[in-house]
Design a protein around this motif. Structure first.
Motif, PDB file in Angstrom:
ATOM      1  N   LEU A   1      -0.607  -7.549 -18.326  1.00  7.16           N
ATOM      2  CA  LEU A   1      -1.183  -8.802 -18.821  1.00  7.16           C
ATOM      3  C   LEU A   1      -0.112  -9.856 -19.086  1.00  7.16           C
ATOM      4  O   LEU A   1      -0.337 -11.050 -18.886  1.00  7.16           O
ATOM      5  CB  LEU A   1      -1.994  -8.548 -20.101  1.00  7.16           C
ATOM      6  CG  LEU A   1      -3.247  -7.692 -19.945  1.00  7.16           C
ATOM      7  CD1 LEU A   1      -3.888  -7.417 -21.288  1.00  7.16           C
ATOM      8  CD2 LEU A   1      -4.247  -8.356 -19.016  1.00  7.16           C
ATOM      9  N   LYS A   2       1.068  -9.427 -19.528  1.00  5.50           N
ATOM     10  CA  LYS A   2       2.116 -10.389 -19.905  1.00  5.50           C
ATOM     11  C   LYS A   2       3.014 -10.782 -18.740  1.00  5.50           C
ATOM     12  O   LYS A   2       3.387 -11.947 -18.589  1.00  5.50           O
ATOM     13  CB  LYS A   2       2.961  -9.807 -21.039  1.00  5.50           C
ATOM     14  CG  LYS A   2       3.900 -10.819 -21.675  1.00  5.50           C
ATOM     15  CD  LYS A   2       4.545 -10.270 -22.933  1.00  5.50           C
ATOM     16  CE  LYS A   2       5.425 -11.336 -23.590  1.00  5.50           C
ATOM     17  NZ  LYS A   2       6.057 -10.823 -24.827  1.00  5.50           N
ATOM     18  N   TYR A   3       3.373  -9.805 -17.885  1.00  9.37           N
ATOM     19  CA  TYR A   3       4.349 -10.074 -16.821  1.00  9.37           C
ATOM     20  C   TYR A   3       3.812  -9.832 -15.412  1.00  9.37           C
ATOM     21  O   TYR A   3       4.518 -10.097 -14.430  1.00  9.37           O
ATOM     22  CB  TYR A   3       5.596  -9.186 -17.012  1.00  9.37           C
ATOM     23  CG  TYR A   3       6.331  -9.438 -18.300  1.00  9.37           C
ATOM     24  CD1 TYR A   3       7.183 -10.534 -18.435  1.00  9.37           C
ATOM     25  CD2 TYR A   3       6.174  -8.584 -19.388  1.00  9.37           C
ATOM     26  CE1 TYR A   3       7.869 -10.760 -19.627  1.00  9.37           C
ATOM     27  CE2 TYR A   3       6.849  -8.800 -20.581  1.00  9.37           C
ATOM     28  CZ  TYR A   3       7.688  -9.891 -20.697  1.00  9.37           C
ATOM     29  OH  TYR A   3       8.366 -10.130 -21.874  1.00  9.37           O
ATOM     30  N   GLY A   4       2.587  -9.346 -15.298  1.00  9.98           N
ATOM     31  CA  GLY A   4       2.062  -8.968 -13.991  1.00  9.98           C
ATOM     32  C   GLY A   4       1.976 -10.131 -13.013  1.00  9.98           C
ATOM     33  O   GLY A   4       1.622 -11.250 -13.377  1.00  9.98           O
ATOM     34  N   CYS A   5       2.316  -9.838 -11.754  1.00 11.86           N
ATOM     35  CA  CYS A   5       2.201 -10.812 -10.669  1.00 11.86           C
ATOM     36  C   CYS A   5       1.779 -10.040  -9.426  1.00 11.86           C
ATOM     37  O   CYS A   5       2.375  -9.007  -9.087  1.00 11.86           O
ATOM     38  CB  CYS A   5       3.527 -11.535 -10.438  1.00 11.86           C
ATOM     39  SG  CYS A   5       3.436 -12.806  -9.160  1.00 11.86           S
ATOM     40  N   ALA A   6       0.739 -10.532  -8.757  1.00  8.97           N
ATOM     41  CA  ALA A   6       0.162  -9.796  -7.632  1.00  8.97           C
ATOM     42  C   ALA A   6       0.951  -9.962  -6.350  1.00  8.97           C
ATOM     43  O   ALA A   6       0.756  -9.200  -5.396  1.00  8.97           O
ATOM     44  CB  ALA A   6      -1.285 -10.236  -7.409  1.00  8.97           C
ATOM     45  N   SER A   7       1.850 -10.931  -6.277  1.00  9.12           N
ATOM     46  CA  SER A   7       2.603 -11.210  -5.056  1.00  9.12           C
ATOM     47  C   SER A   7       4.098 -11.175  -5.332  1.00  9.12           C
ATOM     48  O   SER A   7       4.585 -11.823  -6.259  1.00  9.12           O
ATOM     49  CB  SER A   7       2.213 -12.591  -4.504  1.00  9.12           C
ATOM     50  OG  SER A   7       3.077 -12.981  -3.460  1.00  9.12           O
ATOM     51  N   VAL A   8       4.828 -10.417  -4.523  1.00  8.31           N
ATOM     52  CA  VAL A   8       6.286 -10.318  -4.698  1.00  8.31           C
ATOM     53  C   VAL A   8       6.934 -11.680  -4.505  1.00  8.31           C
ATOM     54  O   VAL A   8       7.860 -12.061  -5.235  1.00  8.31           O
ATOM     55  CB  VAL A   8       6.880  -9.283  -3.714  1.00  8.31           C
ATOM     56  CG1 VAL A   8       8.405  -9.266  -3.792  1.00  8.31           C
ATOM     57  CG2 VAL A   8       6.318  -7.891  -4.004  1.00  8.31           C
ATOM     58  N   THR A   9       6.456 -12.449  -3.527  1.00  6.97           N
ATOM     59  CA  THR A   9       7.064 -13.764  -3.249  1.00  6.97           C
ATOM     60  C   THR A   9       6.852 -14.750  -4.393  1.00  6.97           C
ATOM     61  O   THR A   9       7.634 -15.695  -4.555  1.00  6.97           O
ATOM     62  CB  THR A   9       6.493 -14.367  -1.950  1.00  6.97           C
ATOM     63  OG1 THR A   9       5.061 -14.428  -2.065  1.00  6.97           O
ATOM     64  CG2 THR A   9       6.853 -13.512  -0.748  1.00  6.97           C
ATOM     65  N   ASP A  10       5.809 -14.549  -5.196  1.00  3.27           N
ATOM     66  CA  ASP A  10       5.552 -15.450  -6.322  1.00  3.27           C
ATOM     67  C   ASP A  10       6.197 -14.979  -7.617  1.00  3.27           C
ATOM     68  O   ASP A  10       6.141 -15.688  -8.635  1.00  3.27           O
ATOM     69  CB  ASP A  10       4.034 -15.575  -6.558  1.00  3.27           C
ATOM     70  CG  ASP A  10       3.327 -16.297  -5.425  1.00  3.27           C
ATOM     71  OD1 ASP A  10       4.026 -16.913  -4.603  1.00  3.27           O
ATOM     72  OD2 ASP A  10       2.081 -16.234  -5.352  1.00  3.27           O
ATOM     73  N   SER A  11       6.805 -13.797  -7.615  1.00  2.63           N
ATOM     74  CA  SER A  11       7.391 -13.243  -8.839  1.00  2.63           C
ATOM     75  C   SER A  11       8.815 -13.764  -9.040  1.00  2.63           C
ATOM     76  O   SER A  11       9.444 -14.284  -8.122  1.00  2.63           O
ATOM     77  CB  SER A  11       7.388 -11.716  -8.786  1.00  2.63           C
ATOM     78  OG  SER A  11       8.133 -11.257  -7.678  1.00  2.63           O
ATOM     79  N   ALA A  12       9.308 -13.606 -10.270  1.00  2.83           N
ATOM     80  CA  ALA A  12      10.638 -14.141 -10.637  1.00  2.83           C
ATOM     81  C   ALA A  12      11.550 -13.018 -11.115  1.00  2.83           C
ATOM     82  O   ALA A  12      11.162 -12.208 -11.960  1.00  2.83           O
ATOM     83  CB  ALA A  12      10.489 -15.197 -11.722  1.00  2.83           C
ATOM     84  N   GLU A  13      12.771 -13.007 -10.598  1.00  2.00           N
ATOM     85  CA  GLU A  13      13.758 -11.993 -10.975  1.00  2.00           C
ATOM     86  C   GLU A  13      14.218 -12.171 -12.421  1.00  2.00           C
ATOM     87  O   GLU A  13      14.562 -11.199 -13.110  1.00  2.00           O
ATOM     88  CB  GLU A  13      14.965 -12.064 -10.032  1.00  2.00           C
ATOM     89  CG  GLU A  13      16.010 -10.978 -10.254  1.00  2.00           C
ATOM     90  CD  GLU A  13      15.503  -9.576  -9.952  1.00  2.00           C
ATOM     91  OE1 GLU A  13      15.811  -8.652 -10.740  1.00  2.00           O
ATOM     92  OE2 GLU A  13      14.785  -9.408  -8.954  1.00  2.00           O
ATOM     93  N   ASP A  14      14.219 -13.426 -12.896  1.00  3.30           N
ATOM     94  CA  ASP A  14      14.714 -13.673 -14.259  1.00  3.30           C
ATOM     95  C   ASP A  14      13.674 -13.372 -15.340  1.00  3.30           C
ATOM     96  O   ASP A  14      13.985 -13.424 -16.531  1.00  3.30           O
ATOM     97  CB  ASP A  14      15.208 -15.118 -14.395  1.00  3.30           C
ATOM     98  CG  ASP A  14      14.108 -16.134 -14.087  1.00  3.30           C
ATOM     99  OD1 ASP A  14      13.022 -15.711 -13.651  1.00  3.30           O
ATOM    100  OD2 ASP A  14      14.355 -17.338 -14.282  1.00  3.30           O
ATOM    101  N   GLN A  15      12.429 -13.059 -14.942  1.00  4.36           N
ATOM    102  CA  GLN A  15      11.421 -12.597 -15.911  1.00  4.36           C
ATOM    103  C   GLN A  15      11.640 -11.105 -16.122  1.00  4.36           C
ATOM    104  O   GLN A  15      11.294 -10.278 -15.284  1.00  4.36           O
ATOM    105  CB  GLN A  15      10.006 -12.854 -15.369  1.00  4.36           C
ATOM    106  CG  GLN A  15       9.580 -14.302 -15.388  1.00  4.36           C
ATOM    107  CD  GLN A  15       9.031 -14.718 -16.755  1.00  4.36           C
ATOM    108  OE1 GLN A  15       8.469 -13.906 -17.484  1.00  4.36           O
ATOM    109  NE2 GLN A  15       9.234 -15.975 -17.096  1.00  4.36           N
TER     110      GLN A  15
END
Length: 413
Positions: free
Chosen positions: A257-271
C-alpha cells in the motif's frame, strides 16, 4: 421522492466491508458518511464465516454512524460472484386502462410477465433490468408511462444467483441488526458510476479488481450483456511480496500500500524501505524497483487472464475499451501494465465525490446512484429514509426479506 432522502449502501468485499451514506437533495447526491472495517469472514468474495462477517458489518456500520450521527436501520446490499448469471426474457400484456393510456399498473404487470421463467430450484432472481419497452410494436422506448397503446411488451435481462449465497448474505446483514431494502448486482451499480452512455453503447468491459477476486462486466448497446468472476486479485500480489521478501503477510500488505508499483519502468530506485524478514530480527533494505519486479508479473498475469476471459465470453473483437475500478487499481503503474496486456484503451474510474475519491468505493457509490435514479422514475416515494436521526426509538417492523425479493422487480424500474 422527497427532497431529502438518505440511501445507505453496503459493499462486502474480501479485504474490506464498506458502508456509504448518501443524501439525495433535489436530485443531487451528496456523500455524507463513510465507514469501513476489515473483512474477517470473506474468502475470494464468498462468505465463509457468518459470525465474523456479521462482526465486520457491524463495525463498518458503527464507523459510518459515528461520522454523521445517524442511526442506520435499512440498507441496500451489493452482490457479486461467479454464481451470478444473466438471461434474457420477454413479457407481453394488454393495456388495461379503458382510455388505453399506459400506467404504473401496466408496467408492473408486464415486468411480472417477463419474470416468469423456468429456473432450477437452487437459483432465484436478484434483479430484473428492462432493456427496452415496446408499445404496439414500436421499439426503443425507455419509459412508456402516459403513452397510448393496446399492447405493451418488455425485453429484459434477468439476473439470477445461487440461493445459498444470497440467503447467507441476507442472514449476515439481518444478524447485524439491519433491514435489507434491496439487493443490487454490483456490476450494474458500478456501471452506472463508472461508464458513460457512449461507453455502454459501443462495447466496454468494466473490470473490478478487488482483493480476492476480479469481476468483469461487459456492456454493449446500452446494457449489461455478460458478467464473469475470476478468482484472482490484490491478495495474490500481497502473497507474492510476502514470499519474495520473506516477510509476514500483514507486513507485505503495508509495504504494498505504501511503496507498491505495478510497473518496473514507473518505479523509483531512491524509494527505499526496511522490513524485518521471517526468522530474523535484522532489518533488510529494499527499493521500490525490487518491489515492482515482484508485483509486475502478477499484475500482468491478472490482465492477461482478463483478456482471455473476455475472448472466452465471445466479446474479444467487440470490445472498444476497458474501465478499471476496485481497490487494487489504486497502485501506481497499474494503467501502464493494463495497456500493455489488454492492447486497448484503458482508464481508471474514480468516484467524483468528496471523501470517496478512490476506485475502491466505486461499487458503493454506484449503488447509491443506481437506487436514486431507478427509484425517482416511479416518483412514488419508493426511496425511503434509509437512516433516522438518533432518537432512541426502535425502528418499525419491516416485511420479510424473502417477500421483498419476490417483488424486487418493482423497485428497479
Amino acid at each position: 421522492m422527497s427532497s431529502n432522502d438518505i440511501i445507505v449502501s453496503l459493499d462486502i468485499g474480501t479485504s474490506k466491508v464498506r458502508v456509504i451514506i448518501g443524501e439525495v437533495a433535489n436530485g443531487a447526491i451528496n456523500i455524507i458518511g463513510v465507514g469501513s472495517a476489515d473483512s474477517e469472514g470473506i474468502r475470494k468474495g464468498a462468505i465463509v464465516d457468518i459470525d465474523q462477517t456479521v462482526k465486520s458489518i457491524r463495525s463498518a456500520v458503527e464507523h459510518a454512524e459515528r461520522m454523521v450521527d445517524i442511526e442506520i436501520s435499512e440498507i441496500y446490499v451489493g452482490v457479486q460472484g461467479n454464481h451470478i448469471a444473466l438471461q434474457s426474457n420477454h413479457g407481453v400484456v394488454a393495456v388495461s386502462n379503458e382510455d388505453r393510456e399506459i400506467g404504473d399498473e401496466d408496467i408492473d404487470r408486464v415486468l411480472q410477465a417477463a419474470k416468469v421463467v423456468a429456473l432450477p430450484p437452487e437459483r432465484e432472481i436478484i434483479n430484473l433490468v428492462p432493456k427496452q419497452f415496446l408499445v404496439d410494436g414500436l421499439e426503443g422506448i425507455s419509459d412508456p408511462r402516459g403513452m397510448i397503446g393496446v399492447r405493451l411488451e418488455v425485453e429484459a435481462t434477468i439476473v439470477t444467483g445461487a440461493k445459498t449465497a444470497i440467503h447467507n448474505l441476507i442472514r449476515c446483514v439481518e444478524k447485524a441488526g439491519l433491514h435489507i431494502s434491496g439487493i443490487i448486482l454490483m456490476s450494474l451499480a458500478s456501471g452506472m458510476m463508472s461508464l458513460s452512455k457512449d461507453e455502454k453503447a459501443m462495447g466496454t468491459v468494466l473490470v473490478d479488481i478487488g482483493a480476492g477476486s476480479t469481476t468483469l462486466a461487459i456492456f454493449e448497446q446500452g446494457g449489461l450483456v455478460a458478467t464473469s468472476t475470476l478468482p484472482v486479485g490484490g491478495e495474490f500480489v500481497t502473497n507474492d511480496i510476502s514470499y519474495g521478501l520473506r516477510t509476514q503477510t500483514d507486513q507485505a500488505e503495508k509495504i504494498k500500500l505504501k511503496y507498491g508499483c505495478a510497473s518496473v519502468t514507473d518505479s523509483a530506485e531512491d524509494q527505499r524501505f526496511k522490513i524485518t524478514r521471517l526468522g530474523s530480527n535484522v532489518e533488510k533494505e529494499f527499493s521500490q524497483v525490487d518491489l515492482a519486479n515482484i508485483i509486475e508479473p502478477r499484475m500482468a498475469e491478472i490482465f492477461y487472464l482478463i483478456r482471455q476471459e473476455v475472448r472466452r465470453l465471445g466479446f474479444g473483437a467487440k470490445v472498444q475499451g476497458y474501465v478499471l475500478t476496485g481497490g487494487t487499481v489504486n497502485m501506481p503503474g497499474t494503467l501502464t501494465v493494463a495497456q500493455q496486456e489488454l492492447e486497448s484503451s484503458v482508464r481508471i474510474a474514480v468516484p467524483d465525490f468528496i471523501g470517496v475519491r478512490d476506485p475502491a468505493f466505486g461499487s458503493g457509490v454506484g449503488m447509491i446512484q443506481y437506487v436514486s435514479k431507478h427509484m425517482t422514475i416511479r416518483n412514488s416515494g419508493a426511496v425511503k429514509k434509509q437512516a433516522s436521526r438518533k432518537t432512541g426509538t426502535a425502528a418499525p417492523a419491516k416485511p420479510g426479506m424473502i417477500e421483498r425479493i419476490k417483488n424486487m422487480f418493482s423497485e428497479f424500474i
